[in-house]
Design a protein around this motif. Structure first.
Motif, PDB file in Angstrom:
ATOM      1  N   GLY A   1       0.798  -1.223   0.000  1.00  0.00           N
ATOM      2  CA  GLY A   1       0.000   0.000   0.000  1.00  0.00           C
ATOM      3  C   GLY A   1       0.828   1.270   0.000  1.00  0.00           C
ATOM      4  O   GLY A   1       0.294   2.357   0.220  1.00  0.00           O
ATOM      5  N   LEU A   2       2.117   1.175  -0.254  1.00  0.00           N
ATOM      6  CA  LEU A   2       2.973   2.357  -0.276  1.00  0.00           C
ATOM      7  C   LEU A   2       3.028   3.013  -1.649  1.00  0.00           C
ATOM      8  O   LEU A   2       3.445   4.166  -1.781  1.00  0.00           O
ATOM      9  N   VAL A   3       2.615   2.257  -2.688  1.00  0.00           N
ATOM     10  CA  VAL A   3       2.608   2.766  -4.055  1.00  0.00           C
ATOM     11  C   VAL A   3       1.241   2.480  -4.657  1.00  0.00           C
ATOM     12  O   VAL A   3       0.688   1.393  -4.469  1.00  0.00           O
ATOM     13  N   GLN A   4       0.687   3.467  -5.374  1.00  0.00           N
ATOM     14  CA  GLN A   4      -0.606   3.291  -6.024  1.00  0.00           C
ATOM     15  C   GLN A   4      -0.398   3.155  -7.531  1.00  0.00           C
ATOM     16  O   GLN A   4       0.574   3.653  -8.089  1.00  0.00           O
ATOM     17  N   VAL A   5      -1.369   2.505  -8.178  1.00  0.00           N
ATOM     18  CA  VAL A   5      -1.359   2.407  -9.639  1.00  0.00           C
ATOM     19  C   VAL A   5      -2.535   3.222 -10.152  1.00  0.00           C
ATOM     20  O   VAL A   5      -3.688   2.929  -9.847  1.00  0.00           O
ATOM     21  N   VAL A   6      -2.225   4.280 -10.927  1.00  0.00           N
ATOM     22  CA  VAL A   6      -3.253   5.169 -11.470  1.00  0.00           C
ATOM     23  C   VAL A   6      -3.062   5.250 -12.980  1.00  0.00           C
ATOM     24  O   VAL A   6      -1.988   5.644 -13.456  1.00  0.00           O
ATOM     25  N   ASP A   7      -4.097   4.881 -13.731  1.00  0.00           N
ATOM     26  CA  ASP A   7      -4.066   4.895 -15.203  1.00  0.00           C
ATOM     27  C   ASP A   7      -2.875   4.102 -15.757  1.00  0.00           C
ATOM     28  O   ASP A   7      -2.222   4.519 -16.721  1.00  0.00           O
ATOM     29  N   GLY A   8      -2.558   2.983 -15.151  1.00  0.00           N
ATOM     30  CA  GLY A   8      -1.470   2.138 -15.630  1.00  0.00           C
ATOM     31  C   GLY A   8      -0.075   2.618 -15.252  1.00  0.00           C
ATOM     32  O   GLY A   8       0.915   2.044 -15.696  1.00  0.00           O
ATOM     33  N   LYS A   9      -0.009   3.690 -14.471  1.00  0.00           N
ATOM     34  CA  LYS A   9       1.293   4.205 -14.046  1.00  0.00           C
ATOM     35  C   LYS A   9       1.428   4.039 -12.537  1.00  0.00           C
ATOM     36  O   LYS A   9       0.462   4.233 -11.792  1.00  0.00           O
ATOM     37  N   TYR A  10       2.609   3.703 -12.109  1.00  0.00           N
ATOM     38  CA  TYR A  10       2.890   3.576 -10.677  1.00  0.00           C
ATOM     39  C   TYR A  10       3.188   4.961 -10.108  1.00  0.00           C
ATOM     40  O   TYR A  10       4.067   5.668 -10.605  1.00  0.00           O
ATOM     41  N   VAL A  11       2.456   5.340  -9.065  1.00  0.00           N
ATOM     42  CA  VAL A  11       2.687   6.641  -8.408  1.00  0.00           C
ATOM     43  C   VAL A  11       3.487   6.371  -7.141  1.00  0.00           C
ATOM     44  O   VAL A  11       3.000   5.764  -6.199  1.00  0.00           O
ATOM     45  N   VAL A  12       4.747   6.835  -7.151  1.00  0.00           N
ATOM     46  CA  VAL A  12       5.686   6.537  -6.066  1.00  0.00           C
ATOM     47  C   VAL A  12       6.056   7.826  -5.347  1.00  0.00           C
ATOM     48  O   VAL A  12       6.537   8.770  -5.974  1.00  0.00           O
TER      49      VAL A  12
END
Length: 157
Positions: free
Chosen positions: A95-106
């Motif tokens: 749960g430290l990184v999200q996936v939004v529109d196929g991109k990893y948000v770090v």
């Protein structure tokens, strides 16, 4: 062990001064005009004029620069883009990184790092938020279809 030069002290036994003159030469710091930088404004002034830069007295006089206290200097904790990519799936499961529109948000600050470095290969698109980013890391992330956002106003990571 072979000695390069013979010790002269044996030859000077009985000579009282060992070749250093009549009255108390070659003793402690008195013979050199004081210890360290003492006397630079008085009897060692010619030394200052010879070796100071442009006769300003530097580096013998004045305060030079400012050393920040270690409590306010942020430690630069870096991670390479290759390591970050290999950790992505594990970080998503935690749960430290999200996936939004196929991109990893770090957000590197959440992971415990504040600088992104450029070693390794990047194949997955990432949006990385960091305090410091190297030029090479930014190029690799953009080439993989991601982007880099610098976090401003953060002293400690």
């Amino acid at each position: 062990m072979v000695r390069r030069f013979e010790k002269k002290a044996r030859k000077y036994r009985g000579s009282r001064t060992h070749g250093w003159g009549r009255v108390g030469q070659h003793r402690k710091s008195g013979s050199s005009g004081g210890r360290g930088r003492s006397g630079l404004h008085k009897h060692k002034w010619s030394f200052v004029m010879k070796y100071a830069e442009d006769s300003s007295g530097y580096p013998f006089y004045g305060k030079h620069g400012f050393k920040q206290p270690e409590t306010i200097v942020a430690a630069r904790l870096g991670i390479n883009v290759g390591e970050l990519e290999s950790m992505l799936d594990e970080l998503v499961s935690k749960g430290l990184v999200q996936v939004v529109d196929g991109k990893y948000v770090v957000d590197l600050l959440k992971i415990g790092f504040n600088k992104l470095l450029g070693r390794g290969k990047v194949s997955k698109p990432m949006i990385v938020r960091a305090v410091w980013v190297s030029r090479k890391a930014e190029e690799k992330i953009r080439a993989a279809g991601g982007s880099v956002e610098l976090v401003r106003g953060v002293v400690h990571g």
